[in-house]
Scaffold this motif. Structure first.
Motif, short mmCIF file in Angstrom:
data_model
loop_
_atom_site.label_atom_id
_atom_site.label_comp_id
_atom_site.label_asym_id
_atom_site.label_seq_id
_atom_site.Cartn_x
_atom_site.Cartn_y
_atom_site.Cartn_z
N THR A 155 11.17 0.86 -85.46
CA THR A 155 11.57 1.79 -85.04
C THR A 155 12.08 3.11 -85.48
O THR A 155 12.29 3.63 -85.36
CB THR A 155 11.04 2.24 -83.33
OG1 THR A 155 12.71 1.26 -83.28
CG2 THR A 155 10.31 1.77 -82.93
N ASP A 156 12.76 1.97 -86.70
CA ASP A 156 14.42 2.44 -87.10
C ASP A 156 13.86 2.95 -88.49
O ASP A 156 14.51 3.18 -89.57
CB ASP A 156 15.60 2.15 -86.94
CG ASP A 156 15.38 0.57 -87.81
OD1 ASP A 156 14.62 -0.32 -87.71
OD2 ASP A 156 16.59 -0.14 -87.27
N VAL A 157 12.89 2.53 -89.47
CA VAL A 157 12.47 2.87 -90.56
C VAL A 157 10.80 3.77 -90.87
O VAL A 157 9.88 3.01 -89.95
CB VAL A 157 11.80 1.24 -91.07
CG1 VAL A 157 11.29 1.28 -92.69
CG2 VAL A 157 13.10 0.50 -90.82
N ARG A 217 12.83 5.45 -95.27
CA ARG A 217 14.41 5.71 -94.91
C ARG A 217 14.89 4.57 -93.65
O ARG A 217 13.77 4.91 -92.67
CB ARG A 217 13.87 6.88 -94.62
CG ARG A 217 15.52 6.97 -94.02
CD ARG A 217 15.94 9.27 -93.65
NE ARG A 217 16.59 9.84 -92.88
CZ ARG A 217 17.43 10.14 -93.18
NH1 ARG A 217 17.46 10.24 -95.02
NH2 ARG A 217 18.54 10.57 -93.01
N TRP A 218 15.24 3.92 -93.64
CA TRP A 218 16.01 3.39 -92.55
C TRP A 218 17.39 3.70 -91.98
O TRP A 218 17.63 4.12 -93.36
CB TRP A 218 16.30 1.74 -92.95
CG TRP A 218 17.05 0.72 -92.01
CD1 TRP A 218 16.83 0.67 -90.54
CD2 TRP A 218 18.49 0.57 -92.08
NE1 TRP A 218 17.78 0.00 -89.95
CE2 TRP A 218 19.22 0.32 -90.64
CE3 TRP A 218 19.79 1.25 -92.72
CZ2 TRP A 218 19.84 0.01 -90.28
CZ3 TRP A 218 20.48 1.23 -92.20
CH2 TRP A 218 21.01 0.32 -91.09
N GLU A 219 17.39 4.10 -90.51
CA GLU A 219 18.61 4.50 -90.26
C GLU A 219 18.58 4.41 -89.30
O GLU A 219 18.13 4.02 -88.10
CB GLU A 219 18.21 6.34 -90.21
CG GLU A 219 19.89 7.05 -90.15
CD GLU A 219 19.14 8.55 -89.81
OE1 GLU A 219 20.67 9.26 -89.89
OE2 GLU A 219 18.26 8.92 -89.95
N GLU A 220 20.20 3.84 -88.79
CA GLU A 220 20.71 3.07 -87.98
C GLU A 220 20.71 4.43 -86.37
O GLU A 220 20.94 5.24 -86.01
CB GLU A 220 21.71 2.41 -87.87
CG GLU A 220 22.71 1.63 -86.63
CD GLU A 220 23.80 1.95 -86.44
OE1 GLU A 220 24.37 0.56 -86.19
OE2 GLU A 220 24.93 2.80 -86.77
N GLY A 221 20.18 3.49 -85.69
CA GLY A 221 19.72 4.05 -83.86
C GLY A 221 18.21 4.68 -83.80
O GLY A 221 18.52 5.77 -82.81
N THR A 222 17.79 5.46 -84.76
CA THR A 222 16.27 5.61 -85.35
C THR A 222 15.46 5.01 -83.95
O THR A 222 15.50 3.06 -84.40
CB THR A 222 15.87 6.17 -86.69
OG1 THR A 222 16.55 6.77 -86.95
CG2 THR A 222 14.63 6.62 -85.93
N THR A 223 14.82 5.93 -83.73
CA THR A 223 13.92 4.58 -82.58
C THR A 223 12.42 5.21 -82.03
O THR A 223 11.03 4.46 -81.34
CB THR A 223 14.28 4.77 -80.83
OG1 THR A 223 14.44 6.31 -80.63
CG2 THR A 223 15.87 4.38 -80.93
N ASP A 224 12.15 6.24 -83.35
CA ASP A 224 10.59 6.98 -82.70
C ASP A 224 9.82 7.13 -84.70
O ASP A 224 9.50 7.87 -84.69
CB ASP A 224 10.92 8.29 -82.78
CG ASP A 224 11.98 9.21 -82.92
OD1 ASP A 224 12.45 9.00 -84.39
OD2 ASP A 224 12.03 10.96 -83.18
#
Length: 243
Positions: A155-157, A217-224
């Protein structure tokens, strides 16, 4: 492996040797290089000021540093590689069709059922992302490793397929001159690091085959986020450049 940051700000890397030696993953698949191979070989650029010749499809030039255990890269990764090979072969043989189309029909590529193969394709890209992050000296996010080990969809990529106009133009120019100017491309990386925690918080780049690529794009904390759409036809957006 990277275990933290030293006092001078450089990555604290440790060499760990277990029962199985680390393996080197291809930056570009050997099947892609073999498909492109000519009697004159291939040229590699980007890592140095000058182009260098790739002596064979097995060349170390086209590989990441050793950062995967052999089980991860061989037995575990075989379904991921197989899914990518089918995808890449379809793209390579249908560049004109894909330029005119607004989607990639995964059911045409993988048949029915196609769902598990698309997940394996996403896992191949996840392996590629992890290798690029590791090559940059950062610790690989746990979610990537968990996903490759059979975990739920990350869910973070975010992974998005796109078409790049500049690469398509290069293809057509080469064809006009009697040349096959299609190639393989790694886009420049964009990343962010937390100054207070000294860890990677975002990483993004592209992997392009001919003129069809995946922007990730990977981003820490992303959930959707969604690593490729969970539908038979993945949309392909047009991009003016890979940046």
């Amino acid at each position: 492996m990277t275990v933290g940051v030293r006092d001078d700000g450089t990555p604290d890397r440790r060499h760990v040797r277990g029962k199985t030696e680390a393996a080197r993953e291809h930056k570009f698949k050997r099947t892609d290089l073999t498909r492109m191979w000519t009697g004159d070989g291939l040229m590699w650029g980007g890592d140095a000021p000058r182009l260098s010749k790739v002596p064979s499809p097995k060349s170390q030039i086209a590989k990441f540093p050793a950062n995967l255990c052999r089980r991860c890269n061989n037995e575990q990764g075989q379904p991921f590689d197989a899914a990518y090979d089918k995808f890449a072969e379809y793209v390579w043989n249908n560049t004109d069709l894909l330029w005119r189309s607004r989607h990639v029909d995964m059911q045409t590529i993988y048949g029915t059922p196609w769902n598990s193969s698309v997940v394996d394709l996403a896992r191949y890209f996840a392996k590629h992302i992890g290798c690029r992050i590791s090559e940059g000296g950062y610790a690989v996010p746990d979610t990537l490793a968990t996903f490759m080990d059979g975990g739920e969809m990350m869910t973070d990529v975010q992974m998005v397929l796109f078409k790049e106009r500049a690469r398509r133009k290069l293809e057509r120019m080469g064809r006009r001159d009697g040349l096959d100017s299609r190639g393989l491309w790694l886009g420049p990386a964009s990343d962010a690091v937390s100054k207070s925690r000294q860890i990677l918080t975002m990483y993004s780049s592209t992997l392009i085959l001919a003129h069809v690529g995946v922007l990730y794009r990977w981003e820490e904390g992303t959930t959707d986020a969604d690593p490729l759409l969970s539908v038979p036809t993945c949309a392909v957006t047009q991009a003016a450049s890979a940046a």
